[in-house]
Design a protein around this motif. Structure first.
Motif, PDB file in Angstrom:
ATOM      1  N   UNK A 171     -23.362 -56.183 -25.843  1.00  0.00           N
ATOM      2  CA  UNK A 171     -23.171 -55.216 -24.763  1.00  0.00           C
ATOM      3  C   UNK A 171     -24.004 -53.965 -24.990  1.00  0.00           C
ATOM      4  N   UNK A 172     -23.952 -53.424 -26.204  1.00  0.00           N
ATOM      5  CA  UNK A 172     -24.732 -52.225 -26.516  1.00  0.00           C
ATOM      6  C   UNK A 172     -26.227 -52.509 -26.406  1.00  0.00           C
ATOM      7  N   UNK A 180     -31.367 -51.919 -23.668  1.00  0.00           N
ATOM      8  CA  UNK A 180     -32.541 -52.560 -23.073  1.00  0.00           C
ATOM      9  C   UNK A 180     -32.690 -52.171 -21.606  1.00  0.00           C
ATOM     10  N   UNK A 181     -31.565 -52.109 -20.880  1.00  0.00           N
ATOM     11  CA  UNK A 181     -31.631 -51.717 -19.480  1.00  0.00           C
ATOM     12  C   UNK A 181     -32.161 -50.312 -19.307  1.00  0.00           C
ATOM     13  N   UNK A 230     -36.923 -46.755 -17.905  1.00  0.00           N
ATOM     14  CA  UNK A 230     -37.947 -45.775 -18.265  1.00  0.00           C
ATOM     15  C   UNK A 230     -39.339 -46.375 -18.099  1.00  0.00           C
ATOM     16  N   UNK A 231     -39.479 -47.630 -18.498  1.00  0.00           N
ATOM     17  CA  UNK A 231     -40.782 -48.294 -18.442  1.00  0.00           C
ATOM     18  C   UNK A 231     -41.296 -48.415 -17.013  1.00  0.00           C
ATOM     19  N   UNK A 232     -40.390 -48.705 -16.078  1.00  0.00           N
ATOM     20  CA  UNK A 232     -40.813 -48.931 -14.693  1.00  0.00           C
ATOM     21  C   UNK A 232     -40.471 -47.758 -13.776  1.00  0.00           C
ATOM     22  N   UNK A 233     -40.128 -46.598 -14.371  1.00  0.00           N
ATOM     23  CA  UNK A 233     -39.856 -45.379 -13.606  1.00  0.00           C
ATOM     24  C   UNK A 233     -38.721 -45.544 -12.602  1.00  0.00           C
ATOM     25  N   UNK A 266     -23.502 -44.095 -19.222  1.00  0.00           N
ATOM     26  CA  UNK A 266     -23.864 -45.092 -20.227  1.00  0.00           C
ATOM     27  C   UNK A 266     -22.811 -45.113 -21.339  1.00  0.00           C
ATOM     28  N   UNK A 267     -22.385 -43.930 -21.769  1.00  0.00           N
ATOM     29  CA  UNK A 267     -21.376 -43.832 -22.830  1.00  0.00           C
ATOM     30  C   UNK A 267     -20.054 -44.428 -22.374  1.00  0.00           C
TER      31      UNK A 267
END
Length: 440
Positions: free
Chosen positions: A213-214, A219-220, A225-228, A237-238
Protein backbone atom coordinates in the motif's frame (compact mmCIF):
# COMPACT_ATOMS: atom_id res chain seq x y z
CA UNK A 1 -15.39 34.57 -20.63
CA UNK A 2 -12.58 32.42 -19.23
CA UNK A 3 -12.32 34.64 -16.15
CA UNK A 4 -16.06 34.28 -15.61
CA UNK A 5 -15.82 30.46 -15.82
CA UNK A 6 -12.86 30.47 -13.43
CA UNK A 7 -14.73 32.60 -10.90
CA UNK A 8 -17.77 30.31 -11.13
CA UNK A 9 -15.55 27.26 -10.59
CA UNK A 10 -13.83 28.92 -7.63
CA UNK A 11 -17.18 29.80 -6.07
CA UNK A 12 -18.30 26.18 -6.55
CA UNK A 13 -15.22 24.87 -4.77
CA UNK A 14 -15.65 27.37 -1.92
CA UNK A 15 -19.30 26.38 -1.48
CA UNK A 16 -18.48 22.67 -1.26
CA UNK A 17 -19.03 21.03 2.10
CA UNK A 18 -16.22 19.65 4.23
CA UNK A 19 -17.08 16.05 3.32
CA UNK A 20 -17.08 16.84 -0.41
CA UNK A 21 -13.70 18.55 -0.13
CA UNK A 22 -12.40 15.53 1.78
CA UNK A 23 -13.53 13.16 -0.98
CA UNK A 24 -12.02 15.42 -3.63
CA UNK A 25 -8.67 15.62 -1.82
CA UNK A 26 -8.37 11.91 -1.04
CA UNK A 27 -9.99 10.82 -4.34
CA UNK A 28 -12.04 8.20 -2.50
CA UNK A 29 -15.02 6.92 -4.48
CA UNK A 30 -18.25 8.05 -2.81
CA UNK A 31 -19.97 4.83 -3.90
CA UNK A 32 -17.25 2.83 -2.14
CA UNK A 33 -17.98 4.69 1.09
CA UNK A 34 -21.67 4.06 0.54
CA UNK A 35 -21.10 0.30 0.25
CA UNK A 36 -18.93 0.27 3.35
CA UNK A 37 -21.57 2.23 5.27
CA UNK A 38 -24.28 -0.19 4.12
CA UNK A 39 -22.11 -3.15 5.13
CA UNK A 40 -21.54 -1.71 8.61
CA UNK A 41 -25.26 -1.03 9.01
CA UNK A 42 -26.08 -4.63 8.06
CA UNK A 43 -23.53 -6.04 10.49
CA UNK A 44 -24.55 -3.83 13.38
CA UNK A 45 -28.24 -4.36 12.65
CA UNK A 46 -28.05 -8.16 12.74
CA UNK A 47 -25.85 -8.04 15.85
CA UNK A 48 -28.28 -5.76 17.71
CA UNK A 49 -31.19 -7.96 16.62
CA UNK A 50 -29.46 -10.92 18.23
CA UNK A 51 -28.89 -8.93 21.41
CA UNK A 52 -32.52 -7.85 21.63
CA UNK A 53 -34.14 -11.16 20.71
CA UNK A 54 -31.73 -13.80 21.98
CA UNK A 55 -29.83 -11.88 24.63
CA UNK A 56 -26.52 -12.17 22.81
CA UNK A 57 -25.13 -10.93 19.51
CA UNK A 58 -23.60 -13.62 17.32
CA UNK A 59 -22.85 -11.61 14.19
CA UNK A 60 -19.97 -9.33 15.17
CA UNK A 61 -17.80 -12.11 16.55
CA UNK A 62 -14.42 -13.33 15.21
CA UNK A 63 -15.92 -16.74 14.49
CA UNK A 64 -18.84 -15.47 12.44
CA UNK A 65 -16.83 -12.86 10.53
CA UNK A 66 -14.12 -15.41 9.75
CA UNK A 67 -16.71 -17.87 8.42
CA UNK A 68 -18.35 -15.02 6.53
CA UNK A 69 -15.10 -14.26 4.70
CA UNK A 70 -14.73 -17.93 3.71
CA UNK A 71 -18.33 -18.11 2.49
CA UNK A 72 -17.81 -14.96 0.43
CA UNK A 73 -14.70 -16.19 -1.39
CA UNK A 74 -16.36 -18.42 -3.99
CA UNK A 75 -18.95 -15.85 -5.12
CA UNK A 76 -16.42 -12.99 -4.98
CA UNK A 77 -13.98 -14.77 -7.29
CA UNK A 78 -16.70 -15.21 -9.93
CA UNK A 79 -17.98 -11.66 -9.38
CA UNK A 80 -14.60 -10.24 -10.45
CA UNK A 81 -15.06 -11.93 -13.81
CA UNK A 82 -18.70 -10.89 -14.05
CA UNK A 83 -17.54 -7.27 -13.89
CA UNK A 84 -15.81 -7.67 -17.26
CA UNK A 85 -18.80 -9.46 -18.74
CA UNK A 86 -21.28 -6.77 -17.70
CA UNK A 87 -18.90 -3.92 -18.55
CA UNK A 88 -18.97 -5.15 -22.18
CA UNK A 89 -22.80 -5.14 -22.07
CA UNK A 90 -23.17 -8.91 -21.84
CA UNK A 91 -24.46 -11.24 -19.12
CA UNK A 92 -23.53 -14.73 -17.96
CA UNK A 93 -26.33 -16.77 -16.42
CA UNK A 94 -24.39 -20.03 -16.50
CA UNK A 95 -21.71 -19.40 -13.87
CA UNK A 96 -23.39 -21.54 -11.19
CA UNK A 97 -23.81 -24.45 -13.58
CA UNK A 98 -20.20 -24.15 -14.80
CA UNK A 99 -19.11 -24.23 -11.16
CA UNK A 100 -21.15 -27.37 -10.54
CA UNK A 101 -19.88 -29.13 -13.66
CA UNK A 102 -16.25 -28.18 -12.93
CA UNK A 103 -16.56 -29.34 -9.32
CA UNK A 104 -18.03 -32.68 -10.36
CA UNK A 105 -15.34 -33.14 -13.01
CA UNK A 106 -12.63 -32.48 -10.43
CA UNK A 107 -14.25 -34.83 -7.91
CA UNK A 108 -14.37 -37.64 -10.45
CA UNK A 109 -10.74 -36.96 -11.36
CA UNK A 110 -9.45 -37.15 -7.78
CA UNK A 111 -11.80 -39.82 -6.42
CA UNK A 112 -12.23 -42.27 -9.29
CA UNK A 113 -9.41 -41.74 -11.80
CA UNK A 114 -6.15 -40.39 -10.33
CA UNK A 115 -5.96 -42.77 -7.32
CA UNK A 116 -6.06 -45.68 -9.77
CA UNK A 117 -3.20 -44.16 -11.79
CA UNK A 118 -1.00 -42.48 -9.17
CA UNK A 119 -2.06 -44.26 -6.01
CA UNK A 120 -4.22 -43.12 -3.11
CA UNK A 121 -2.91 -39.98 -1.38
CA UNK A 122 -0.32 -39.13 -4.05
CA UNK A 123 0.90 -35.51 -3.52
CA UNK A 124 0.22 -34.55 -7.16
CA UNK A 125 -3.46 -35.49 -7.10
CA UNK A 126 -4.67 -32.11 -5.87
CA UNK A 127 -2.37 -30.20 -8.27
CA UNK A 128 -3.56 -32.11 -11.33
CA UNK A 129 -7.16 -31.79 -10.14
CA UNK A 130 -7.00 -28.01 -9.76
CA UNK A 131 -5.37 -27.55 -13.18
CA UNK A 132 -7.98 -29.84 -14.74
CA UNK A 133 -10.84 -27.89 -13.13
CA UNK A 134 -9.49 -24.58 -14.40
CA UNK A 135 -9.12 -26.02 -17.91
CA UNK A 136 -12.69 -27.35 -17.89
CA UNK A 137 -14.07 -23.96 -16.84
CA UNK A 138 -11.92 -22.12 -19.38
CA UNK A 139 -13.03 -24.43 -22.22
CA UNK A 140 -16.72 -23.98 -21.40
CA UNK A 141 -16.33 -20.20 -21.18
CA UNK A 142 -14.46 -20.11 -24.49
CA UNK A 143 -17.27 -22.08 -26.16
CA UNK A 144 -19.82 -19.59 -24.85
CA UNK A 145 -17.65 -16.68 -26.01
CA UNK A 146 -17.32 -18.15 -29.50
CA UNK A 147 -21.08 -18.61 -29.84
CA UNK A 148 -21.66 -15.03 -28.70
CA UNK A 149 -18.87 -13.30 -30.63
CA UNK A 150 -18.62 -15.21 -33.89
CA UNK A 151 -22.11 -16.69 -34.36
CA UNK A 152 -23.90 -13.58 -33.10
CA UNK A 153 -26.12 -15.36 -30.57
CA UNK A 154 -27.09 -13.03 -27.69
CA UNK A 155 -25.19 -13.69 -24.47
CA UNK A 156 -28.45 -14.00 -22.56
CA UNK A 157 -29.57 -16.93 -24.72
CA UNK A 158 -26.18 -18.66 -24.86
CA UNK A 159 -25.64 -18.54 -21.11
CA UNK A 160 -29.25 -19.37 -20.31
CA UNK A 161 -28.82 -22.45 -22.47
CA UNK A 162 -25.50 -23.09 -20.74
CA UNK A 163 -27.22 -22.91 -17.35
CA UNK A 164 -29.50 -25.79 -18.37
CA UNK A 165 -26.97 -27.79 -20.39
CA UNK A 166 -24.17 -27.84 -17.83
CA UNK A 167 -26.52 -28.48 -14.91
CA UNK A 168 -27.94 -31.48 -16.77
CA UNK A 169 -24.44 -32.61 -17.74
CA UNK A 170 -23.44 -32.43 -14.08
CA UNK A 171 -26.27 -34.79 -13.15
CA UNK A 172 -25.35 -37.25 -15.89
CA UNK A 173 -21.64 -37.07 -15.10
CA UNK A 174 -22.17 -37.74 -11.40
CA UNK A 175 -24.99 -40.25 -12.06
CA UNK A 176 -27.03 -38.33 -9.52
CA UNK A 177 -24.55 -39.10 -6.73
CA UNK A 178 -22.54 -36.97 -4.32
CA UNK A 179 -18.88 -37.76 -5.02
CA UNK A 180 -16.70 -37.95 -1.92
CA UNK A 181 -14.30 -37.90 -0.18
CA UNK A 182 -11.97 -35.62 -2.08
CA UNK A 183 -8.20 -35.53 -1.57
CA UNK A 184 -7.14 -34.46 1.95
CA UNK A 185 -4.74 -31.79 0.69
CA UNK A 186 -7.38 -30.50 -1.73
CA UNK A 187 -9.80 -29.89 1.16
CA UNK A 188 -7.38 -27.36 2.68
CA UNK A 189 -8.19 -25.03 -0.23
CA UNK A 190 -11.68 -24.71 1.25
CA UNK A 191 -10.64 -23.34 4.63
CA UNK A 192 -11.14 -24.86 8.06
CA UNK A 193 -8.55 -25.14 10.86
CA UNK A 194 -6.02 -26.85 8.59
CA UNK A 195 -6.94 -24.64 5.64
CA UNK A 196 -5.63 -21.43 7.20
CA UNK A 197 -2.15 -19.97 7.58
CA UNK A 198 -2.12 -19.24 11.32
CA UNK A 199 -1.18 -16.13 13.29
CA UNK A 200 2.41 -15.76 12.11
CA UNK A 201 1.55 -16.24 8.47
CA UNK A 202 -1.29 -13.73 8.79
CA UNK A 203 1.00 -11.07 10.25
CA UNK A 204 3.44 -11.65 7.39
CA UNK A 205 0.60 -11.21 4.87
CA UNK A 206 -0.52 -8.05 6.68
CA UNK A 207 3.01 -6.63 6.65
CA UNK A 208 3.36 -7.33 2.93
CA UNK A 209 -0.02 -5.66 2.31
CA UNK A 210 1.00 -2.54 4.26
CA UNK A 211 4.32 -2.29 2.41
CA UNK A 212 2.50 -2.73 -0.91
CA UNK A 213 0.00 0.00 0.00
CA UNK A 214 2.75 2.46 0.94
CA UNK A 215 4.63 1.56 -2.23
CA UNK A 216 1.57 2.19 -4.40
CA UNK A 217 0.98 5.57 -2.78
CA UNK A 218 4.62 6.56 -3.25
CA UNK A 219 4.68 5.36 -6.86
CA UNK A 220 1.43 7.17 -7.63
CA UNK A 221 2.79 10.42 -6.25
CA UNK A 222 6.02 10.02 -8.23
CA UNK A 223 4.08 9.36 -11.45
CA UNK A 224 1.97 12.47 -10.91
CA UNK A 225 5.12 14.55 -10.57
CA UNK A 226 6.60 12.94 -13.68
CA UNK A 227 3.58 13.71 -15.85
CA UNK A 228 2.66 17.05 -14.21
CA UNK A 229 -0.65 15.77 -12.84
CA UNK A 230 -2.28 17.48 -9.82
CA UNK A 231 -1.00 16.15 -6.50
CA UNK A 232 -3.07 15.03 -3.57
CA UNK A 233 -2.40 17.13 -0.45
CA UNK A 234 0.16 15.56 1.86
CA UNK A 235 -2.43 15.25 4.62
CA UNK A 236 -4.61 13.21 2.24
CA UNK A 237 -1.70 10.90 1.38
CA UNK A 238 -0.97 10.47 5.10
CA UNK A 239 -4.61 9.75 5.85
CA UNK A 240 -4.80 7.09 3.14
CA UNK A 241 -1.59 5.45 4.38
CA UNK A 242 -2.61 5.46 8.06
CA UNK A 243 -6.21 4.43 7.42
CA UNK A 244 -5.23 1.70 4.96
CA UNK A 245 -2.57 0.18 7.22
CA UNK A 246 -4.90 0.51 10.21
CA UNK A 247 -7.62 -1.45 8.42
CA UNK A 248 -5.13 -4.15 7.40
CA UNK A 249 -3.82 -4.49 10.97
CA UNK A 250 -7.39 -4.62 12.30
CA UNK A 251 -8.31 -7.42 9.88
CA UNK A 252 -5.22 -9.41 10.87
CA UNK A 253 -6.07 -9.04 14.56
CA UNK A 254 -9.64 -10.15 13.82
CA UNK A 255 -8.72 -13.37 11.97
CA UNK A 256 -6.12 -14.16 14.63
CA UNK A 257 -8.74 -13.75 17.36
CA UNK A 258 -10.62 -16.82 16.10
CA UNK A 259 -9.06 -19.88 17.69
CA UNK A 260 -9.29 -23.56 16.78
CA UNK A 261 -12.17 -25.46 18.42
CA UNK A 262 -11.08 -27.46 21.46
CA UNK A 263 -11.94 -30.76 19.76
CA UNK A 264 -9.56 -30.01 16.89
CA UNK A 265 -6.90 -28.81 19.35
CA UNK A 266 -7.22 -32.10 21.25
CA UNK A 267 -6.72 -34.12 18.08
CA UNK A 268 -3.75 -31.96 17.13
CA UNK A 269 -2.18 -32.34 20.57
CA UNK A 270 -2.60 -36.13 20.52
CA UNK A 271 -1.17 -36.41 17.01
CA UNK A 272 1.89 -34.33 17.94
CA UNK A 273 2.40 -35.74 21.48
CA UNK A 274 1.78 -32.34 23.11
CA UNK A 275 1.33 -32.74 26.87
CA UNK A 276 0.08 -29.19 27.55
CA UNK A 277 -3.56 -29.21 28.74
CA UNK A 278 -5.98 -28.47 25.91
CA UNK A 279 -7.53 -25.63 27.91
CA UNK A 280 -4.18 -23.80 27.79
CA UNK A 281 -3.60 -24.18 24.05
CA UNK A 282 -4.81 -21.40 21.79
CA UNK A 283 -4.12 -21.74 18.07
CA UNK A 284 -5.30 -18.95 15.79
CA UNK A 285 -6.86 -19.70 12.45
CA UNK A 286 -5.46 -16.61 10.76
CA UNK A 287 -6.36 -15.98 7.14
CA UNK A 288 -8.20 -18.84 5.45
CA UNK A 289 -6.70 -20.06 2.18
CA UNK A 290 -9.94 -19.30 0.22
CA UNK A 291 -9.75 -15.69 1.43
CA UNK A 292 -6.14 -15.42 0.27
CA UNK A 293 -7.17 -16.84 -3.11
CA UNK A 294 -9.95 -14.24 -3.31
CA UNK A 295 -7.57 -11.41 -2.46
CA UNK A 296 -4.98 -12.65 -4.97
CA UNK A 297 -7.64 -12.82 -7.68
CA UNK A 298 -8.78 -9.31 -6.76
CA UNK A 299 -5.25 -7.93 -7.11
CA UNK A 300 -4.58 -9.74 -10.39
CA UNK A 301 -7.95 -8.75 -11.89
CA UNK A 302 -7.46 -5.13 -10.83
CA UNK A 303 -4.05 -5.11 -12.51
CA UNK A 304 -5.55 -6.75 -15.61
CA UNK A 305 -8.35 -4.21 -15.93
CA UNK A 306 -6.37 -1.06 -15.10
CA UNK A 307 -2.80 -1.71 -16.26
CA UNK A 308 -3.03 -3.82 -19.42
CA UNK A 309 -4.10 -3.32 -23.01
CA UNK A 310 -6.71 -6.03 -22.60
CA UNK A 311 -8.34 -4.10 -19.74
CA UNK A 312 -8.41 -0.89 -21.77
CA UNK A 313 -10.02 -2.78 -24.65
CA UNK A 314 -12.69 -4.21 -22.34
CA UNK A 315 -13.77 -0.79 -21.09
CA UNK A 316 -13.52 0.71 -24.58
CA UNK A 317 -15.88 -1.94 -25.92
CA UNK A 318 -18.26 -1.36 -23.04
CA UNK A 319 -18.21 2.39 -23.54
CA UNK A 320 -18.89 2.28 -27.27
CA UNK A 321 -18.70 -1.05 -29.15
CA UNK A 322 -18.95 0.52 -32.60
CA UNK A 323 -16.19 3.05 -31.92
CA UNK A 324 -14.00 0.28 -30.48
CA UNK A 325 -14.47 -1.75 -33.65
CA UNK A 326 -13.61 1.22 -35.84
CA UNK A 327 -10.52 1.90 -33.71
CA UNK A 328 -9.14 -1.49 -34.70
CA UNK A 329 -9.94 -3.45 -31.55
CA UNK A 330 -10.71 -7.09 -32.31
CA UNK A 331 -13.93 -6.99 -30.32
CA UNK A 332 -14.98 -10.56 -31.09
CA UNK A 333 -11.68 -12.03 -29.96
CA UNK A 334 -11.75 -9.91 -26.80
CA UNK A 335 -15.26 -11.21 -26.10
CA UNK A 336 -14.06 -14.82 -26.38
CA UNK A 337 -11.22 -14.08 -23.96
CA UNK A 338 -13.60 -12.41 -21.49
CA UNK A 339 -15.89 -15.44 -21.35
CA UNK A 340 -12.92 -17.84 -21.23
CA UNK A 341 -11.62 -15.86 -18.25
CA UNK A 342 -15.07 -15.98 -16.68
CA UNK A 343 -15.13 -19.75 -17.10
CA UNK A 344 -11.66 -20.08 -15.57
CA UNK A 345 -12.77 -18.12 -12.52
CA UNK A 346 -15.81 -20.40 -12.26
CA UNK A 347 -13.40 -23.34 -12.20
CA UNK A 348 -11.40 -21.66 -9.43
CA UNK A 349 -14.59 -21.03 -7.46
CA UNK A 350 -15.46 -24.70 -7.95
CA UNK A 351 -12.14 -25.58 -6.30
CA UNK A 352 -13.02 -23.44 -3.27
CA UNK A 353 -16.64 -24.60 -3.01
CA UNK A 354 -15.98 -28.34 -3.41
CA UNK A 355 -12.91 -28.24 -1.15
CA UNK A 356 -14.95 -26.52 1.54
CA UNK A 357 -17.64 -29.21 1.38
CA UNK A 358 -15.15 -32.05 0.96
CA UNK A 359 -17.31 -33.38 -1.86
CA UNK A 360 -19.13 -32.48 -5.08
CA UNK A 361 -22.92 -32.68 -5.18
CA UNK A 362 -25.19 -32.17 -8.17
CA UNK A 363 -26.72 -29.08 -6.52
CA UNK A 364 -23.40 -27.29 -5.96
CA UNK A 365 -23.51 -23.77 -7.43
CA UNK A 366 -27.29 -23.65 -7.77
CA UNK A 367 -28.48 -19.99 -7.87
CA UNK A 368 -24.90 -18.75 -7.60
CA UNK A 369 -25.46 -16.80 -10.81
CA UNK A 370 -27.99 -14.63 -8.94
CA UNK A 371 -25.51 -13.80 -6.18
CA UNK A 372 -22.64 -13.21 -8.62
CA UNK A 373 -24.61 -10.80 -10.80
CA UNK A 374 -26.01 -9.05 -7.73
CA UNK A 375 -22.51 -8.68 -6.24
CA UNK A 376 -21.17 -7.07 -9.42
CA UNK A 377 -24.12 -4.69 -9.75
CA UNK A 378 -24.16 -3.73 -6.08
CA UNK A 379 -20.43 -3.11 -6.42
CA UNK A 380 -21.08 -0.40 -9.01
CA UNK A 381 -20.90 -2.27 -12.32
CA UNK A 382 -23.37 -0.68 -14.72
CA UNK A 383 -25.58 -2.65 -17.11
CA UNK A 384 -25.18 0.29 -19.48
CA UNK A 385 -21.56 -0.82 -19.95
CA UNK A 386 -18.17 0.78 -19.54
CA UNK A 387 -18.29 1.18 -15.74
CA UNK A 388 -17.21 -1.26 -13.04
CA UNK A 389 -14.52 -2.03 -10.46
CA UNK A 390 -13.07 -5.26 -9.12
CA UNK A 391 -12.93 -4.12 -5.49
CA UNK A 392 -16.56 -3.03 -5.79
CA UNK A 393 -17.58 -6.53 -6.88
CA UNK A 394 -15.73 -8.12 -3.95
CA UNK A 395 -17.40 -5.72 -1.51
CA UNK A 396 -20.73 -6.44 -3.20
CA UNK A 397 -20.19 -10.18 -2.69
CA UNK A 398 -19.38 -9.57 0.98
CA UNK A 399 -22.52 -7.47 1.36
CA UNK A 400 -24.70 -10.15 -0.27
CA UNK A 401 -23.18 -12.91 1.84
CA UNK A 402 -23.63 -10.78 4.97
CA UNK A 403 -27.32 -10.44 4.19
CA UNK A 404 -27.67 -14.17 3.65
CA UNK A 405 -25.70 -15.13 6.77
CA UNK A 406 -27.59 -12.61 8.88
CA UNK A 407 -30.94 -13.91 7.69
CA UNK A 408 -29.87 -17.46 8.56
CA UNK A 409 -28.88 -16.33 12.07
CA UNK A 410 -32.25 -14.69 12.72
CA UNK A 411 -34.18 -17.65 11.30
CA UNK A 412 -35.38 -16.51 7.86
CA UNK A 413 -36.29 -19.45 5.64
CA UNK A 414 -34.81 -19.98 2.17
CA UNK A 415 -37.81 -18.47 0.37
CA UNK A 416 -37.54 -15.21 2.30
CA UNK A 417 -33.79 -15.09 1.68
CA UNK A 418 -34.34 -15.30 -2.08
CA UNK A 419 -36.98 -12.56 -1.91
CA UNK A 420 -34.59 -10.25 -0.07
CA UNK A 421 -31.72 -10.95 -2.48
CA UNK A 422 -33.95 -10.28 -5.49
CA UNK A 423 -35.21 -7.04 -3.98
CA UNK A 424 -31.68 -5.89 -3.22
CA UNK A 425 -30.64 -6.58 -6.81
CA UNK A 426 -33.52 -4.47 -8.21
CA UNK A 427 -32.75 -1.71 -5.71
CA UNK A 428 -29.07 -1.71 -6.71
CA UNK A 429 -29.93 -1.34 -10.40
CA UNK A 430 -32.28 1.53 -9.55
CA UNK A 431 -29.53 3.24 -7.55
CA UNK A 432 -27.14 2.83 -10.50
CA UNK A 433 -29.72 4.33 -12.86
CA UNK A 434 -30.27 7.34 -10.59
CA UNK A 435 -26.51 7.79 -10.11
CA UNK A 436 -25.90 7.87 -13.89
CA UNK A 437 -28.72 10.35 -14.41
CA UNK A 438 -27.24 12.73 -11.84
CA UNK A 439 -23.77 12.32 -13.35
CA UNK A 440 -24.97 13.58 -16.74
Amino acid sequence: MNSLNNSVGADKVENEGMFTRFLRATEIDARLLGMIAALIMIWVGFHLYGLLVNGFGAFLTPRNLWNLSVQTASVAVMATGMVLVIVTRHIDLSVGSILGFSATSMAIMQVWILPEILGLGHPMIWVITVIFGLMVGCAIGAIHGYLIAYLGIPAFIVTLGGLLVWRGATFLLARGETIAPVDATFTKLGGGPYGAIGATGSWIVGLIACVALLGLLWQGRRKRVQFNFPQRPMWAETFLAVAGCGIIVGIVMLVNAYYWPKGIVRQYAEANNIETPVSEIFISHGFAIPVLIMLAVGVLMTFLTTRTRFGRYVFAIGGNPEAAELAGIKTRWVTVKIFALMGTLCGLSAVIASARLGSASISLGTLDELYVIAAAVIGGTSFAGGVGTIYGAILGALLMQSLQAGMVLIGFDAAMQQMVVGSVLVFAVWIDTMYRRRAK
